[in-house]
Design an enzyme around this catalytic site. Structure first.
Site, mmCIF file in Angstrom:
data_model
loop_
_atom_site.group_PDB
_atom_site.id
_atom_site.type_symbol
_atom_site.label_atom_id
_atom_site.label_comp_id
_atom_site.label_asym_id
_atom_site.label_seq_id
_atom_site.Cartn_x
_atom_site.Cartn_y
_atom_site.Cartn_z
ATOM 1 N N GLN A 70 82.471 56.881 11.792
ATOM 2 C CA GLN A 70 81.316 56.872 12.708
ATOM 3 C C GLN A 70 80.017 56.479 12.015
ATOM 4 O OE1 GLN A 70 81.841 60.483 15.653
ATOM 5 N NE2 GLN A 70 83.040 60.825 13.819
ATOM 6 N N ARG A 77 99.537 63.670 27.550
ATOM 7 C CA ARG A 77 99.260 64.845 26.712
ATOM 8 C C ARG A 77 97.787 65.217 26.852
ATOM 9 N NH1 ARG A 77 101.573 61.639 21.539
ATOM 10 N NH2 ARG A 77 103.666 62.521 21.406
ATOM 11 N N GLU A 95 81.774 68.366 16.429
ATOM 12 C CA GLU A 95 82.251 69.128 15.263
ATOM 13 C C GLU A 95 81.629 70.529 15.215
ATOM 14 O OE1 GLU A 95 81.073 67.590 11.415
ATOM 15 O OE2 GLU A 95 79.202 66.803 12.192
ATOM 16 N N GLY A 153 73.002 61.649 4.197
ATOM 17 C CA GLY A 153 74.175 60.902 4.666
ATOM 18 C C GLY A 153 73.753 59.505 5.093
ATOM 19 N N HIS A 187 76.871 67.245 13.258
ATOM 20 C CA HIS A 187 76.401 68.446 12.578
ATOM 21 C C HIS A 187 76.168 69.551 13.598
ATOM 22 C CE1 HIS A 187 73.703 70.402 9.328
ATOM 23 N NE2 HIS A 187 74.982 70.621 9.073
ATOM 24 N N MET A 196 81.282 63.597 15.209
ATOM 25 C CA MET A 196 80.269 64.112 14.282
ATOM 26 C C MET A 196 78.963 64.462 15.000
ATOM 27 S SD MET A 196 80.220 62.041 10.719
ATOM 28 C CE MET A 196 81.285 62.494 9.361
ATOM 29 N N THR A 240 69.418 58.874 11.124
ATOM 30 C CA THR A 240 70.589 59.752 11.235
ATOM 31 C C THR A 240 71.422 59.372 12.447
ATOM 32 O OG1 THR A 240 71.461 61.975 11.670
ATOM 33 C CG2 THR A 240 69.229 61.611 12.374
ATOM 34 N N ASP A 251 73.021 61.509 13.923
ATOM 35 C CA ASP A 251 73.030 62.724 14.754
ATOM 36 C C ASP A 251 71.945 62.733 15.839
ATOM 37 O OD1 ASP A 251 74.992 63.496 12.956
ATOM 38 O OD2 ASP A 251 73.659 64.784 11.787
ATOM 39 N N GLY A 279 66.793 67.060 6.356
ATOM 40 C CA GLY A 279 66.495 67.628 5.042
ATOM 41 C C GLY A 279 65.574 66.706 4.263
HETATM 42 O O1 F6P Z 1 74.177 63.906 9.277
HETATM 43 C C1 F6P Z 1 75.160 62.929 9.414
HETATM 44 C C2 F6P Z 1 76.527 63.535 9.276
HETATM 45 O O2 F6P Z 1 77.480 62.487 9.415
HETATM 46 C C3 F6P Z 1 76.849 64.672 10.232
HETATM 47 O O3 F6P Z 1 77.165 64.225 11.520
HETATM 48 C C4 F6P Z 1 77.974 65.342 9.508
HETATM 49 O O4 F6P Z 1 78.062 66.706 9.876
HETATM 50 C C5 F6P Z 1 77.582 65.195 8.068
HETATM 51 O O5 F6P Z 1 76.693 64.100 8.001
HETATM 52 C C6 F6P Z 1 78.728 64.942 7.123
HETATM 53 O O6 F6P Z 1 78.217 64.955 5.847
HETATM 54 P P1 F6P Z 1 78.954 64.410 4.540
HETATM 55 O O7 F6P Z 1 78.907 62.924 4.567
HETATM 56 O O8 F6P Z 1 78.165 64.995 3.434
HETATM 57 O O9 F6P Z 1 80.361 64.904 4.617
#
Ligand code: F6P
Length: 359
Positions: free
Chosen positions: A284, A171, A231, A11, A180, A178, A134, A136, A113
């Protein structure tokens, strides 16, 4: 002539270009005889010999440009040993391209990965230098990844915007963030955006606890509640199930588009209040890198070039205690860095009244 291969994998994030620029400018300044070969769309370019010879101009004017000038793709690590649809051995093919181009080393910008594949290529005898990318921030072996703070900025802005509309309407608002399997972006954006409740994969929630927190706020006269939900957020109930049981439960029950929608539906039932869900999603990962990330990318890029100059291969450059450092790929591959539920930042967030839905 020194030939250095470079690719961006997995990503994207806002700082891939800024980081490549850091590596490339340092290399061009270090050596008179360096040529950088850019592979298109990550490991795919290495597999199928899809590359271009980069020029110094390619790396100019890209410090603030999000995305990646090389393109990227997801090539799952678990599929690396599985031949492609034409029977091509991916690992052998990557080695072949590397050798054919007489590369001195391959620079990999990637997340979890991608680092595993980088380590596999190292085991196969290639010279690798990698960089921690990343949003993340879940890469083991580095305190920080480039992309993280840029994503936190955007997620925080989303919560800020929700704040103004929330105060008008009274509300419950949920912002899904995001990350992962980890909660770093949610934790930081949640605190920075003043969320009332933060839900992370590392701290399974009890929906009743969340409902009580929201209703307590209502009794105190607060017109709204804002939840920052990762998420990957998971209930205590689901966290106690095995992977197989969880899969079965999901298949048999009502399907929600994501964690935030499920939490929203259950909260509406329990509180009787209106709930709205906002998912900033891939915004994001978009736009410009924030200043912190531009500096980090430049530092990490220069450090990677330094490793190449010293012929120190098989490392990922990293951040340790605010210093730029290096760590063997063999030590980090396959490990995730989670938020520690007992860490100081969680205690401090709880101290100011943020609920994590657990107690
Ligand atoms: O690893 C970065 C990320 O944006 C994660 O936060 C998210 O779960 C995933 O990639 C989304 O992946 P894709 O772009 O393949 O939908």
């Amino acid at each position: 002539m020194r030939r250095i291969g470079m690719l961006t994998s997995g990503g994207d994030c806002q700082c891939l270009n800024a980081t490549m620029r850091g590596v490339a400018k340092s290399l061009y300044n270090m050596f008179d005889d360096v040529e950088i070969i850019g592979f298109e769309d990550g490991y795919k370019g290495l597999m199928y010999a899809d590359y271009r010879i980069m020029k110094p101009e390619d790396f100019s004017g890209i410090l603030t440009k999000g995305g990646t000038i090389l393109g990227t793709s997801r090539q799952p690590f678990k599929m690396m040993r599985v031949p492609d649809e034409n029977g091509l051995d991916k690992v052998e093919s990557m080695k072949h391209t590397y050798k054919k181009l007489k590369l001195e080393c391959l620079v990999v910008l990637g997340g979890n990965g991608s680092q595993k594949t980088a380590n596999l290529l190292r085991e196969e005898g290639l010279n690798i230098v990698s960089l921690p990318k990343t949003i993340d921030n879940d890469l083991w072996g580095t305190d920080m990844t480039f992309g993280f703070y840029s994503a936190v900025n955007i997620a925080t802005q989303a919560i800020d915007c929700i704040h103004t509309t929330a105060s008008s309407h009274g509300r419950i608002f949920i912002v899904e963030i995001m990350g992962h399997k980890v909660g770093w972006v949610t934790l930081y954006a949640g605190i920075a955006g003043g969320a009332d409740i933060i839900l992370l994969p590392e701290i399974p929630y009890d929906i009743q606890v969340i409902s009580d927190a929201v209703q307590r706020r209502a009794k105190e006269g607060k017109r709204f509640s804002i939840l920052a939900v990762a998420e990957g957020a998971i209930s205590k109930e689901d966290a106690s199930l095995s992977k197989k049981e969880l899969k079965k439960k999901k298949e048999s029950g009502m399907q929600y588009p994501s964690a935030a929608y499920e939490i929203g539906a259950r909260l509406e039932e329990l509180t009787g209040q209106e709930v709205r869900v906002t998912v900033p999603g891939h915004t994001q990962r978009g736009g410009e890198p924030c200043p912190y990330d531009r500096v980090l990318s430049t530092q990490l890029g220069a450090a990677a070039a330094e490793l190449i100059r010293n012929q120190e291969y098989g490392y990922m450059v990293c951040v340790k205690n605010n210093e730029i450092d290096k760590i063997p790929l063999s030590e980090i591959a396959g490990k995730l860095k989670y938020v520690d539920p007992n860490s100081a930042i969680i205690r401090q967030a709880k101290a100011v009244g943020i609920s994590f839905g657990d107690e």
